[in-house]
Design a protein around this motif. Structure first.
Motif, PDB file in Angstrom:
ATOM      1  N   UNK A   1       0.791  -1.237   0.000  1.00 23.79           N
ATOM      2  CA  UNK A   1       0.000   0.000   0.000  1.00 23.79           C
ATOM      3  C   UNK A   1       0.816   1.276   0.000  1.00 23.79           C
ATOM      4  N   UNK A   2       2.099   1.178  -0.268  1.00 23.79           N
ATOM      5  CA  UNK A   2       2.966   2.343  -0.255  1.00 23.79           C
ATOM      6  C   UNK A   2       3.540   2.587   1.121  1.00 23.79           C
ATOM      7  N   UNK A   3       4.452   3.545   1.175  1.00 21.76           N
ATOM      8  CA  UNK A   3       5.085   3.896   2.443  1.00 21.76           C
ATOM      9  C   UNK A   3       4.147   4.756   3.282  1.00 21.76           C
ATOM     10  N   UNK A   4       3.941   4.341   4.518  1.00 26.43           N
ATOM     11  CA  UNK A   4       3.126   5.108   5.458  1.00 26.43           C
ATOM     12  C   UNK A   4       4.048   5.921   6.360  1.00 26.43           C
ATOM     13  N   UNK A   5       3.580   7.069   6.837  1.00 21.84           N
ATOM     14  CA  UNK A   5       4.409   7.872   7.735  1.00 21.84           C
ATOM     15  C   UNK A   5       4.673   7.125   9.051  1.00 21.84           C
ATOM     16  N   UNK A   6       5.737   7.519   9.715  1.00 18.34           N
ATOM     17  CA  UNK A   6       6.042   6.937  11.022  1.00 18.34           C
ATOM     18  C   UNK A   6       5.341   7.693  12.137  1.00 18.34           C
ATOM     19  N   UNK A   7       4.764   8.853  11.801  1.00 20.12           N
ATOM     20  CA  UNK A   7       4.106   9.678  12.802  1.00 20.12           C
ATOM     21  C   UNK A   7       2.975  10.462  12.154  1.00 20.12           C
ATOM     22  N   UNK A   8       2.118  11.038  12.967  1.00 17.45           N
ATOM     23  CA  UNK A   8       1.044  11.884  12.458  1.00 17.45           C
ATOM     24  C   UNK A   8       1.640  13.121  11.789  1.00 17.45           C
ATOM     25  N   UNK A   9       0.896  13.694  10.832  1.00 15.52           N
ATOM     26  CA  UNK A   9       1.393  14.884  10.163  1.00 15.52           C
ATOM     27  C   UNK A   9       0.331  15.516   9.288  1.00 15.52           C
ATOM     28  N   UNK A  10       0.625  16.719   8.806  1.00 19.20           N
ATOM     29  CA  UNK A  10      -0.254  17.459   7.913  1.00 19.20           C
ATOM     30  C   UNK A  10       0.307  17.369   6.509  1.00 19.20           C
ATOM     31  N   UNK A  11      -0.386  16.646   5.627  1.00 17.38           N
ATOM     32  CA  UNK A  11       0.050  16.523   4.241  1.00 17.38           C
ATOM     33  C   UNK A  11      -0.318  17.800   3.502  1.00 17.38           C
ATOM     34  N   UNK A  12       0.686  18.577   3.158  1.00 17.45           N
ATOM     35  CA  UNK A  12       0.483  19.873   2.497  1.00 17.45           C
ATOM     36  C   UNK A  12       1.342  19.910   1.247  1.00 17.45           C
ATOM     37  N   UNK A  13       0.756  19.471   0.125  1.00 17.07           N
ATOM     38  CA  UNK A  13       1.525  19.370  -1.109  1.00 17.07           C
ATOM     39  C   UNK A  13       2.597  18.317  -0.977  1.00 17.07           C
ATOM     40  N   UNK A  14       3.866  18.743  -1.128  1.00 17.28           N
ATOM     41  CA  UNK A  14       4.995  17.818  -1.059  1.00 17.28           C
ATOM     42  C   UNK A  14       5.569  17.718   0.347  1.00 17.28           C
ATOM     43  N   UNK A  15       4.885  18.326   1.318  1.00 21.90           N
ATOM     44  CA  UNK A  15       5.400  18.356   2.680  1.00 21.90           C
ATOM     45  C   UNK A  15       4.517  17.547   3.620  1.00 21.90           C
ATOM     46  N   UNK A  16       5.128  16.964   4.642  1.00 20.87           N
ATOM     47  CA  UNK A  16       4.398  16.376   5.755  1.00 20.87           C
ATOM     48  C   UNK A  16       4.853  17.118   7.002  1.00 20.87           C
ATOM     49  N   UNK A  17       4.011  18.030   7.465  1.00 20.58           N
ATOM     50  CA  UNK A  17       4.359  18.949   8.540  1.00 20.58           C
ATOM     51  C   UNK A  17       3.798  18.475   9.874  1.00 20.58           C
ATOM     52  N   UNK A  18       4.341  18.957  10.979  1.00 22.16           N
ATOM     53  CA  UNK A  18       3.793  18.601  12.296  1.00 22.16           C
ATOM     54  C   UNK A  18       2.362  19.121  12.445  1.00 22.16           C
ATOM     55  N   UNK A  19       1.572  18.420  13.244  1.00 21.55           N
ATOM     56  CA  UNK A  19       0.198  18.825  13.529  1.00 21.55           C
ATOM     57  C   UNK A  19       0.135  19.605  14.840  1.00 21.55           C
ATOM     58  N   UNK A  20      -0.798  20.555  14.897  1.00 17.23           N
ATOM     59  CA  UNK A  20      -1.007  21.257  16.161  1.00 17.23           C
ATOM     60  C   UNK A  20      -2.202  20.709  16.927  1.00 17.23           C
ATOM     61  N   UNK A  21      -2.962  19.805  16.298  1.00 14.29           N
ATOM     62  CA  UNK A  21      -4.074  19.123  16.972  1.00 14.29           C
ATOM     63  C   UNK A  21      -4.371  17.840  16.216  1.00 14.29           C
ATOM     64  N   UNK A  22      -5.189  16.961  16.815  1.00 11.89           N
ATOM     65  CA  UNK A  22      -5.413  15.636  16.236  1.00 11.89           C
ATOM     66  C   UNK A  22      -6.842  15.398  15.759  1.00 11.89           C
ATOM     67  N   UNK A  23      -7.797  16.231  16.145  1.00 12.49           N
ATOM     68  CA  UNK A  23      -9.180  16.054  15.683  1.00 12.49           C
ATOM     69  C   UNK A  23      -9.694  17.368  15.099  1.00 12.49           C
ATOM     70  N   UNK A  24     -10.654  17.242  14.149  1.00 12.88           N
ATOM     71  CA  UNK A  24     -11.111  18.381  13.353  1.00 12.88           C
ATOM     72  C   UNK A  24     -12.613  18.266  13.162  1.00 12.88           C
ATOM     73  N   UNK A  25     -13.359  19.087  13.856  1.00 16.22           N
ATOM     74  CA  UNK A  25     -14.819  18.973  13.840  1.00 16.22           C
ATOM     75  C   UNK A  25     -15.443  19.407  12.523  1.00 16.22           C
ATOM     76  N   UNK A  26     -14.712  20.104  11.680  1.00 17.88           N
ATOM     77  CA  UNK A  26     -15.260  20.534  10.403  1.00 17.88           C
ATOM     78  C   UNK A  26     -14.847  19.611   9.257  1.00 17.88           C
ATOM     79  N   UNK A  27     -14.286  18.461   9.579  1.00 20.55           N
ATOM     80  CA  UNK A  27     -13.842  17.499   8.570  1.00 20.55           C
ATOM     81  C   UNK A  27     -14.404  16.113   8.877  1.00 20.55           C
ATOM     82  N   UNK A  28     -14.343  15.226   7.887  1.00 23.11           N
ATOM     83  CA  UNK A  28     -14.813  13.853   8.034  1.00 23.11           C
ATOM     84  C   UNK A  28     -13.636  12.919   8.308  1.00 23.11           C
TER      85      UNK A  28
END
Length: 265
Positions: A27-54
Motif C-alpha cells: 500500500x505504499x510507504x506510510x508515515x512513522x508519525x502523524x502529520x499534515x500533508x500539504x503538497x509535497x510536505x508532511x508537517x507537524x500537527x497542532x491538533x489531532x481532531x477536526x470537527x469541520x472534517x470527516x
C-alpha cells in the motif's frame, strides 16, 4: 519551498513513491508519525481532531501520502490533509476480492473483534472527501461507530465514528473461510498465482507479469475478479451490514451527512 521545511518533504522522509507508479509497493510507504500533508510536505500537527472534517480510516494506499497527494492534485484539490496515527480495535486489513486497474490487489477492512492495530485516520474536507470517494469505485463508504469499533488518537481521545471503504466484491479468505490478512503485494500475488491455474493463464506466473498485464486492462481485471468468485476464494468482510442502499457519496440524502458527528456543537 521554505528551507526550514526541506527535511519535511516526502522525498526526504522516504514517502515520495506511490503504488500508482510502483504497484508492487502497495500500500505504499506510510508515515512513522502523524502529520499534515500539504503538497509535497508532511508537517507537524497542532491538533489531532477536526470537527469541520470527516474522519476516514485508511487501511490501504489512502495512508500513503504520495498516493493521497496524487489523488487530490489530479482533481485540482490542493488543500492540506491531517493524517493521524490511531489505535484501532475491531478492524483488520484484509484483501479485496477484485483486481485493481492499477495492477495490484487492494486492501479492505474486515471486522476483527478484539483485534488492535495502528492505522491512520485522514481528516477530509468536503472537496477532498468527494475526490477520494470517486477514486474508490469498487467500494462503499460506511460508518464504523463506537462501541463496536474503537478508534483512539495518540492523545487518548476516542472518536465516536469514523468512515472506511468496504469492498463490494467481498474479501479473500485464508482457506478456512476466515478473511485473510494482506501480507504485502509481492507475497500475496505470488501465492495467488501459485494456487490458481486460471489466474496464471490470465496474468502470468510472476508478480511482475501480473502487474504488467493487469494495468489499465479493465476486461482482464474483471475476468480475474470473476475467478476469485468461481474458485470460491471469497468471503464476507463482516462489515456488510453497515452499508446503506444509496450511493455512499450521497449519504446526506438519507439524513446522515458524512462527518455529522463531528459538526455537532
Amino acid at each position: 519551498m521554505d528551507a526550514r521545511h526541506a527535511h519535511r518533504t516526502l522525498e526526504a522522509l522516504g514517502l515520495a513513491g506511490s503504488p500508482r507508479d510502483q504497484p508492487l509497493s502497495y500500500p505504499g510507504a506510510w508515515p512513522s508519525e502523524s502529520g499534515l500533508l500539504d503538497g509535497d510536505l508532511l508537517l507537524p500537527l497542532d491538533r489531532l481532531s477536526y470537527r469541520d472534517r470527516t474522519p476516514v480510516l485508511a487501511v490501504g494506499s489512502n495512508a500513503s501520502p504520495a498516493q493521497l497527494r496524487y489523488k487530490l492534485a489530479v482533481s485540482g484539490v490542493r488543500s492540506a490533509v491531517p493524517m493521524v496515527k490511531s489505535r484501532v480495535t475491531g478492524v483488520e486489513v484484509g484483501v479485496s476480492a477484485h483486481v485493481s486497474l492499477l495492477g495490484y490487489m487492494s486492501a479492505s477492512p474486515v471486522e476483527a473483534p478484539g483485534r488492535e492495530r495502528e492505522l491512520f485516520v485522514i481528516w477530509l474536507d468536503d472537496a477532498q472527501l468527494a475526490v477520494v470517494d470517486a477514486t474508490e469505485p469498487n467500494y462503499d463508504r460506511v460508518a464504523l461507530s463506537a462501541p463496536r469499533f474503537r478508534v483512539e488518537l495518540e492523545n487518548g481521545e476516542t472518536l465516536p465514528e469514523v468512515f472506511s471503504y468496504v469492498n463490494r466484491h467481498g474479501v479473500l479468505h485464508d482457506g478456512t473461510g476466515a478473511p485473510r490478512g494482506h501480507p504485502g503485494q509481492r507475497a500475496l500475488i505470488s501465492e495467488l498465482l501459485a494456487g490458481s491455474p486460471a489466474l496464471r493463464n490470465l496474468f502470468g506466473v510472476t508478480p511482475e507479469e501480473f502487474v504488467a498485464r493487469a494495468r489499465a486492462d479493465a476486461g482482464l481485471c474483471d475476468r480475474g475478479t470473476r475467478v476469485f468468485a468461481e474458485e470460491k476464494m471469497v468471503t464476507r468482510s463482516g462489515l456488510e451490514d453497515l452499508r446503506c442502499d444509496e450511493d455512499p457519496g450521497t449519504a446526506s440524502r438519507a439524513g446522515h451527512r458524512p462527518g455529522e458527528a463531528w459538526r455537532r456543537p
